[in-house]
Design a protein around this motif. Structure first.
Motif, PDB file in Angstrom:
ATOM      1  N   GLY A  85      -0.617   3.443  -2.355  1.00  0.00           N
ATOM      2  CA  GLY A  85      -1.474   2.268  -2.291  1.00  0.00           C
ATOM      3  C   GLY A  85      -2.680   2.300  -3.191  1.00  0.00           C
ATOM      4  O   GLY A  85      -2.906   3.214  -3.958  1.00  0.00           O
ATOM      5  N   SER A  86      -3.453   1.234  -3.071  1.00  0.00           N
ATOM      6  CA  SER A  86      -4.666   1.042  -3.853  1.00  0.00           C
ATOM      7  C   SER A  86      -5.823   0.821  -2.892  1.00  0.00           C
ATOM      8  O   SER A  86      -5.669   0.181  -1.856  1.00  0.00           O
ATOM      9  CB  SER A  86      -4.495  -0.180  -4.760  1.00  0.00           C
ATOM     10  OG  SER A  86      -5.727  -0.537  -5.321  1.00  0.00           O
ATOM     11  N   SER A  87      -6.987   1.334  -3.222  1.00  0.00           N
ATOM     12  CA  SER A  87      -8.143   1.148  -2.344  1.00  0.00           C
ATOM     13  C   SER A  87      -9.149   0.179  -2.965  1.00  0.00           C
ATOM     14  O   SER A  87     -10.347   0.327  -2.813  1.00  0.00           O
ATOM     15  CB  SER A  87      -8.802   2.492  -2.039  1.00  0.00           C
ATOM     16  OG  SER A  87      -9.232   3.118  -3.220  1.00  0.00           O
ATOM     17  N   GLU A  88      -8.641  -0.834  -3.666  1.00  0.00           N
ATOM     18  CA  GLU A  88      -9.525  -1.837  -4.255  1.00  0.00           C
ATOM     19  C   GLU A  88      -9.828  -2.975  -3.294  1.00  0.00           C
ATOM     20  O   GLU A  88     -10.783  -3.704  -3.494  1.00  0.00           O
ATOM     21  CB  GLU A  88      -8.908  -2.373  -5.543  1.00  0.00           C
ATOM     22  CG  GLU A  88      -8.853  -1.327  -6.633  1.00  0.00           C
ATOM     23  CD  GLU A  88      -8.270  -1.841  -7.926  1.00  0.00           C
ATOM     24  OE1 GLU A  88      -8.091  -3.066  -8.059  1.00  0.00           O
ATOM     25  OE2 GLU A  88      -7.992  -1.012  -8.788  1.00  0.00           O
ATOM     26  N   ALA A  89      -9.034  -3.162  -2.265  1.00  0.00           N
ATOM     27  CA  ALA A  89      -9.264  -4.194  -1.247  1.00  0.00           C
ATOM     28  C   ALA A  89      -9.022  -3.558   0.116  1.00  0.00           C
ATOM     29  O   ALA A  89      -7.900  -3.218   0.456  1.00  0.00           O
ATOM     30  CB  ALA A  89      -8.340  -5.380  -1.461  1.00  0.00           C
TER      31      ALA A  89
END
Length: 172
Positions: A85-89
């Protein structure tokens, strides 16, 4: 037959942690704002928040404090290794002894490093890269610019980090 029973048993045990395999509730700014607005410090409990927004993708427990992290665990485009995943949102809700004490989201945090992505379940090491997020003003680039922040701040006047070098018996 025994293998099927063993796999089914392991899946049931993995479900006992109270975490979701993935969630997309924090993908949009409107839903992140609604999640933050639904937290009433001193009143909202872990169960109430989970019933309203579903299980988080991560739970961090430190003594009597628990952080629920809601973020999309789908890999960003171009990542083929397990990045989880990504932790931008994201939205993080903090609980002490089961009662909410506060919450924050990617909209309110500004420049930071990505937090260590973890798959649901046991605390396993992941072969992922930590990079800067929401640092467009520092880098002159986009929110997911992976270049290091230290190099872009070096030599700037009025930088965010004061110089603390030792010179001639005095600390500058």
């Amino acid at each position: 037959m025994r293998l099927t029973i063993a796999i089914t048993g392991l899946l049931f045990l993995a479900a006992c942690g109270g975490v979701a395999w993935n969630t997309t509730v924090a993908d949009h700014p409107q839903s992140r704002h609604a999640m933050l607005a639904s937290v009433r410090p001193g009143h909202t409990t872990e169960k109430q928040f989970s019933l309203r927004w579903g299980h988080p993708t991560q739970k961090l427990r430190e003594g009597g404090q628990t952080a629920f992290i809601y973020r999309n665990m789908k890999n960003p485009p171009g990542y083929y290794a397990p990045q989880f995943g990504s932790s931008e949102a994201y939205v993080v809700v903090l609980f002490q002894y089961g009662v909410a004490i506060g919450a924050y989201s990617s909209d309110s945090e500004g420049c930071r490093a990505t937090f260590a992505p973890r798959p649901p379940g046991p605390a396993l090491d992941t072969p992922s890269t930590v990079h800067a997020v929401n640092c467009g003003a520092l880098h002159g680039g986009g929110a997911g610019n992976p270049s290091g922040a230290a190099g872009s701040l070096a030599g700037r006047q009025g930088s965010l980090v004061p110089e603390d070098s030792y010179s001639g018996g005095k600390l500058k």
